[in-house]
Structure formats: structure tokens, C-alpha cells
Design a protein around this motif. Structure first.
Motif, PDB file in Angstrom:
ATOM      1  N   GLY A 351       0.811  -1.213   0.000  1.00 45.42           N
ATOM      2  CA  GLY A 351       0.000   0.000   0.000  1.00 45.42           C
ATOM      3  C   GLY A 351       0.838   1.254   0.000  1.00 45.42           C
ATOM      4  O   GLY A 351       2.038   1.239   0.250  1.00 45.42           O
ATOM      5  N   GLY A 352       0.199   2.363  -0.300  1.00 46.59           N
ATOM      6  CA  GLY A 352       0.890   3.645  -0.344  1.00 46.59           C
ATOM      7  C   GLY A 352       1.453   3.935  -1.725  1.00 46.59           C
ATOM      8  O   GLY A 352       1.578   3.049  -2.580  1.00 46.59           O
ATOM      9  N   TYR A 353       1.769   5.189  -1.955  1.00 48.45           N
ATOM     10  CA  TYR A 353       2.307   5.595  -3.246  1.00 48.45           C
ATOM     11  C   TYR A 353       2.995   6.955  -3.119  1.00 48.45           C
ATOM     12  O   TYR A 353       2.839   7.663  -2.123  1.00 48.45           O
ATOM     13  CB  TYR A 353       1.199   5.670  -4.307  1.00 48.45           C
ATOM     14  N   ASP A 354       3.769   7.285  -4.136  1.00 51.63           N
ATOM     15  CA  ASP A 354       4.373   8.620  -4.276  1.00 51.63           C
ATOM     16  C   ASP A 354       4.075   9.102  -5.687  1.00 51.63           C
ATOM     17  O   ASP A 354       4.106   8.310  -6.640  1.00 51.63           O
ATOM     18  CB  ASP A 354       5.895   8.569  -4.077  1.00 51.63           C
ATOM     19  N   PHE A 355       3.827  10.393  -5.821  1.00 51.36           N
ATOM     20  CA  PHE A 355       3.730  10.964  -7.161  1.00 51.36           C
ATOM     21  C   PHE A 355       5.128  11.045  -7.763  1.00 51.36           C
ATOM     22  O   PHE A 355       6.075  11.504  -7.114  1.00 51.36           O
ATOM     23  CB  PHE A 355       3.096  12.352  -7.116  1.00 51.36           C
ATOM     24  N   ILE A 356       5.260  10.591  -8.991  1.00 47.61           N
ATOM     25  CA  ILE A 356       6.568  10.518  -9.629  1.00 47.61           C
ATOM     26  C   ILE A 356       7.254  11.879  -9.674  1.00 47.61           C
ATOM     27  O   ILE A 356       8.452  12.006  -9.395  1.00 47.61           O
ATOM     28  CB  ILE A 356       6.433   9.928 -11.055  1.00 47.61           C
ATOM     29  N   ASP A 357       6.494  12.918  -9.998  1.00 46.48           N
ATOM     30  CA  ASP A 357       7.094  14.249 -10.140  1.00 46.48           C
ATOM     31  C   ASP A 357       7.623  14.796  -8.819  1.00 46.48           C
ATOM     32  O   ASP A 357       8.537  15.617  -8.799  1.00 46.48           O
ATOM     33  CB  ASP A 357       6.077  15.239 -10.721  1.00 46.48           C
ATOM     34  N   ASP A 358       7.022  14.338  -7.709  1.00 44.22           N
ATOM     35  CA  ASP A 358       7.404  14.885  -6.406  1.00 44.22           C
ATOM     36  C   ASP A 358       8.300  13.957  -5.596  1.00 44.22           C
ATOM     37  O   ASP A 358       8.857  14.365  -4.577  1.00 44.22           O
ATOM     38  CB  ASP A 358       6.151  15.192  -5.582  1.00 44.22           C
ATOM     39  N   ALA A 359       8.417  12.719  -6.007  1.00 46.91           N
ATOM     40  CA  ALA A 359       9.144  11.737  -5.199  1.00 46.91           C
ATOM     41  C   ALA A 359      10.643  11.989  -5.236  1.00 46.91           C
ATOM     42  O   ALA A 359      11.216  12.278  -6.288  1.00 46.91           O
ATOM     43  CB  ALA A 359       8.848  10.328  -5.719  1.00 46.91           C
ATOM     44  N   ASP A 360      11.258  11.896  -4.076  1.00 43.33           N
ATOM     45  CA  ASP A 360      12.713  11.992  -3.960  1.00 43.33           C
ATOM     46  C   ASP A 360      13.198  10.677  -3.371  1.00 43.33           C
ATOM     47  O   ASP A 360      13.344  10.537  -2.157  1.00 43.33           O
ATOM     48  CB  ASP A 360      13.096  13.173  -3.067  1.00 43.33           C
ATOM     49  N   LEU A 361      13.398   9.701  -4.228  1.00 45.26           N
ATOM     50  CA  LEU A 361      13.703   8.343  -3.799  1.00 45.26           C
ATOM     51  C   LEU A 361      15.133   7.960  -4.143  1.00 45.26           C
ATOM     52  O   LEU A 361      15.664   8.371  -5.176  1.00 45.26           O
ATOM     53  CB  LEU A 361      12.744   7.349  -4.465  1.00 45.26           C
ATOM     54  N   THR A 362      15.729   7.146  -3.287  1.00 46.54           N
ATOM     55  CA  THR A 362      17.055   6.586  -3.538  1.00 46.54           C
ATOM     56  C   THR A 362      16.910   5.078  -3.674  1.00 46.54           C
ATOM     57  O   THR A 362      16.319   4.427  -2.804  1.00 46.54           O
ATOM     58  CB  THR A 362      18.017   6.889  -2.383  1.00 46.54           C
ATOM     59  N   ILE A 363      17.425   4.518  -4.756  1.00 46.07           N
ATOM     60  CA  ILE A 363      17.342   3.070  -4.970  1.00 46.07           C
ATOM     61  C   ILE A 363      18.416   2.408  -4.118  1.00 46.07           C
ATOM     62  O   ILE A 363      19.607   2.691  -4.275  1.00 46.07           O
ATOM     63  CB  ILE A 363      17.551   2.716  -6.453  1.00 46.07           C
ATOM     64  N   ILE A 364      17.999   1.534  -3.200  1.00 46.08           N
ATOM     65  CA  ILE A 364      18.967   0.879  -2.316  1.00 46.08           C
ATOM     66  C   ILE A 364      19.144  -0.604  -2.642  1.00 46.08           C
ATOM     67  O   ILE A 364      20.071  -1.249  -2.152  1.00 46.08           O
ATOM     68  CB  ILE A 364      18.590   1.064  -0.834  1.00 46.08           C
ATOM     69  N   ASP A 365      18.257  -1.167  -3.462  1.00 47.25           N
ATOM     70  CA  ASP A 365      18.383  -2.564  -3.879  1.00 47.25           C
ATOM     71  C   ASP A 365      17.660  -2.710  -5.215  1.00 47.25           C
ATOM     72  O   ASP A 365      16.443  -2.542  -5.305  1.00 47.25           O
ATOM     73  CB  ASP A 365      17.754  -3.488  -2.826  1.00 47.25           C
ATOM     74  N   ASP A 366      18.439  -3.001  -6.263  1.00 42.02           N
ATOM     75  CA  ASP A 366      17.826  -3.159  -7.594  1.00 42.02           C
ATOM     76  C   ASP A 366      17.976  -4.588  -8.099  1.00 42.02           C
ATOM     77  O   ASP A 366      18.050  -4.821  -9.302  1.00 42.02           O
ATOM     78  CB  ASP A 366      18.405  -2.152  -8.594  1.00 42.02           C
ATOM     79  N   SER A 367      17.986  -5.551  -7.166  1.00 38.92           N
ATOM     80  CA  SER A 367      18.123  -6.962  -7.554  1.00 38.92           C
ATOM     81  C   SER A 367      16.919  -7.434  -8.371  1.00 38.92           C
ATOM     82  O   SER A 367      17.042  -8.230  -9.301  1.00 38.92           O
ATOM     83  CB  SER A 367      18.273  -7.845  -6.311  1.00 38.92           C
ATOM     84  N   ARG A 368      15.717  -6.972  -7.977  1.00 37.33           N
ATOM     85  CA  ARG A 368      14.462  -7.261  -8.687  1.00 37.33           C
ATOM     86  C   ARG A 368      14.247  -8.754  -8.922  1.00 37.33           C
ATOM     87  O   ARG A 368      13.763  -9.166  -9.974  1.00 37.33           O
ATOM     88  CB  ARG A 368      14.415  -6.509 -10.014  1.00 37.33           C
ATOM     89  N   GLU A 369      14.620  -9.564  -7.950  1.00 39.18           N
ATOM     90  CA  GLU A 369      14.388 -11.010  -8.068  1.00 39.18           C
ATOM     91  C   GLU A 369      12.891 -11.312  -8.044  1.00 39.18           C
ATOM     92  O   GLU A 369      12.144 -10.742  -7.248  1.00 39.18           O
ATOM     93  CB  GLU A 369      15.086 -11.757  -6.922  1.00 39.18           C
TER      94      GLU A 369
END
Length: 374
Positions: A351-369
Motif C-alpha cells: 500500500g501507499g504511493y508517491d507521485f513521480i514528479d514529487d518523489a525523492d527516492l534513492t534506490i537501495i536494492d535493484d536486484s528485482r528477483e
């Protein structure tokens, strides 16, 4: 056809502790290359890798230079105390008549022997992202313009000196200087036009950091699979891999069949790095097997594109926290996994979401298993 070679000039050291950190400006011949690194010949030291983003690639041909062409000094053997060394670049100002392959350049009193130089036919700028390529290109053209202007100043000064000292009768010398000045003016005009046009559309397309990371991840996956299959087929080791996501590490265990003897290899992501289980497995397994770890695994670019399956770190704004939370402001950070990207939103698992234009996210794991297509 003239022999073509490639060299790299070290421009920077983006990673602490690399062998070329104190070799900025040095030039080394290229042995082979891939999308991430360039393997160089270091003389008696053998072969060593340089990150592409840390180097300028220079392509040369071994042939006699023409007037106006740039040359790279590859085997410096100056006469006496002439001030040039391996790695220097000059413009051929005139040919040395007794030896048609030798050249003269501005500022060097004697000729440069044919065995000392190679003709530069292309410079592939390796400075990281495409965003910075145009500014780098324009900067280099500006530097070229400055060099030409300085050379032109020397030529005009020499002509003036001939006039003032009554040597105008030296027609051949005066005409040669005049011709040289005209060539320099033409070169200056060419640099000006290139600066006005900016980075040429026909230049090579360079891969983004994200594209390079994607390739390294795929390389790591294939590497682990190959090493596992080889050990199964040859019955050398029984291999197991243990992932600790909390610790952001991978441990590889290579155990001898019918023996208690085992070898261990560990890979752990630095606090500032994005963890990728596939790269971690490749590093750990290679260490356990006593194999070298490729530079691209250790120095993979950080991800730049948020995708489904990524684990990201973000922070709520203070205003948001005060609006929805009655308690005093505490830790406003969160770690979530991207479930889908749709309707202008990053939607999260649970659950939950961020608007793409406003989100300030840091990718900490991009394994995507477990993500389809990964």
C-alpha cells in the motif's frame, strides 16, 4: 592500410585506491575494451583496467603525418634537452625535408623522428553521461582554439622580428611563416565553427550509467551460472550462496565433495552503494573460487532509473508528517518496494504511493528477483 592503435589518457580517478590515481595525464596503449572498462598495457606491469568514465580514448594510425595533423608522442626520444615526452600531442607544422616522415612542430627546435609519433585520427571522449558530452566537446574545441591562437601569436612575433632586424630578404623563411600563419587562422576558424555548432549529431552514442549497470548485472548472472555449471560438470566444488539482505551482503561457500574442506568468499555493498544480489553473488563466488574479480563488478555505476521491483528509500516532508500524524515528528524515512509504476505514481508493495514528479527516492536494492523479465 595504416596500422590503427588505441590509447587512453587518464583524466581522473573516480574511485579511491585505483592503480591510476597518481597517473593523471599518463597515456597507455589499449589491449582490449568493453562497455565499462578499458584494459591497458602497462609495460612490465602487465595489463590493468581503467574505467571508461576516467579516460579519454585516442585512436591513431602509424603513418607519416601531413601538415596540420595532430600527432601523439608514443615513444619519446628527444635530442638533448628538448621538452617533450610520451603522451604529448603536437600539430605537425612542417615536414623535415631530408627525412620525409619526420616532422617539425612549434616550440621544438629540432625534428621529431617518425618512430616517435603516431597520427591521431579520432578522439572518443569518455566522460560519463551524455549530458556532459556536449560541454566537454565545446571545452576541448575552446582549448584547441587557445592553442592555435598562441601558436599564431608566436608566428606573427617571428615575422615581426624578421622585419625589425632587417632580415626581410630571407624570403623563403618569411613566406614559410606567412603560410604557417594562414594555416593556423584556418584551424582557428574551424574550432570557432565547431564551438558554434556544439556537439555533432553524428558523434558516437555513449551508453548511460543505467544501461552500463544493466549490462554488468546480466554479465554477473551469466558468470554465476557458468561457474556453477562448470563445478557441477567437473565435480570440483559444491557451491552454495547465502544472501543477507539486512546486512546487504552475499556469502559464497565452495566445498570439496566428500571432504570437510571449504572456501569462502564474501561481498558486501558499501553504505552509499545500491545493493544488487546478482553482482554480489558473482563477486563472492569468484572470491571463494580464488578467481579475479572484474573491475566492472566492483565499480558498477549506481542505478539512475526507478523500476518495478526496486527497493527504495524516501522521506516524508515535514508538512505531510504534521498533517497525517498526531505524534511528534520522529523518523520520517521509509523503505518500500515498487509494486507498479502507473498513472503518474510509484505504487508500493503493502500500500501507499508517491507521485513521480514529487518523489525523492534513492534506490537501495535493484536486484528485482522474482520480477517478470528479470
Amino acid at each position: 592500410m595504416a596500422e590503427t592503435k588505441k590509447y587512453v589518457r587518464i583524466k581522473k580517478a573516480s574511485v579511491d585506491g585505483v592503480w591510476y590515481a597518481d597517473k593523471i595525464g599518463n597515456v597507455y596503449e589499449v589491449d582490449r575494451e568493453n562497455c565499462v572498462s578499458i584494459l591497458t598495457k602497462r609495460g612490465i606491469r602487465g595489463l590493468s583496467s581503467v574505467l571508461r568514465e576516467d579516460a579519454e580514448l585516442i585512436v591513431t594510425e602509424k603513418r607519416p603525418a601531413k601538415v596540420g595533423e595532430r600527432v601523439l608522442i608514443t615513444v619519446a626520444a628527444p635530442i638533448g634537452k628538448q621538452a617533450y615526452e610520451t603522451g604529448d600531442v603536437f600539430v605537425a607544422e612542417s615536414l623535415y625535408d631530408p627525412f620525409a616522415k619526420d616532422i617539425r612542430v612549434l616550440g621544438i627546435p629540432d625534428f621529431i623522428d617518425y618512430n616517435e609519433y603516431e597520427v591521431i585520427v579520432d578522439n572518443e571522449l569518455k566522460n560519463g553521461e551524455a549530458d556532459g558530452m556536449e560541454s566537454t566537446y565545446v571545452r576541448k574545441q575552446s582549448e584547441g582554439l587557445d592553442r592555435v591562437a598562441k601558436s599564431l601569436g608566436y608566428v606573427e612575433l617571428a615575422k615581426s622580428s624578421l622585419k625589425q632586424n632587417g632580415f626581410i630578404g630571407e624570403v623563403h623563411t618569411f613566406d614559410l611563416l606567412t603560410e604557417c600563419a594562414e594555416r593556423l587562422r584556418e584551424q582557428a576558424q574551424t574550432h570557432k565553427e565547431k564551438i558554434e555548432r556544439g556537439y555533432p549529431e553524428f558523434s558516437p552514442v555513449h551508453k548511460s550509467a543505467q544501461a552500463r549497470r544493466d549490462e554488468i548485472v546480466e554479465q554477473a548472472k551469466a558468470d554465476v551460472e557458468r561457474l556453477r555449471e562448470n563445478n557441477i560438470r567437473l565435480r570440483t566444488f559444491n557451491i552454495s550462496l547465502e544472501v543477507n539482505r539486512k546486512d546487504r551482503s552475499v556469502e559464497a561457500i565452495a566445498k570439496r565433495p566428500k571432504s570437510n574442506r571449504a572456501f569462502y568468499g564474501i561481498a558486501k555493498a558499501a553504505p552509499s552503494d545500491c545493493f544488487n544480489v546478482h553482482i554480489g553473488k558473482a563477486i563472492a563466488l569468484r572470491r571463494a573460487l580464488g578467481l579475479g574479480v572484474p573491475d566492472e563488478y566492483l565499480n558498477a555505476p549506481q542505478p539512475a532509473e526507478v523500476r518495478v521491483g526496486d527497493v527504495v528509500y524516501g522521506k516524508y516532508s515535514e508538512a505531510y508528517y504534521q498533517l497525517w500524524c498526531e505524534d511528534e515528528i520522529g523518523d520520517v524515512s521509509y523503505e518500500v518496494k515498487i509494486k507498479e509504476i502507473v498513472d503518474g505514481k510509484y505504487r508500493y508493495v503493502g500500500g501507499g504511493y508517491d507521485f513521480i514528479d514529487d518523489a525523492d527516492l534513492t534506490i537501495i536494492d535493484d536486484s528485482r528477483e522474482g520480477v517478470v523479465g528479470e
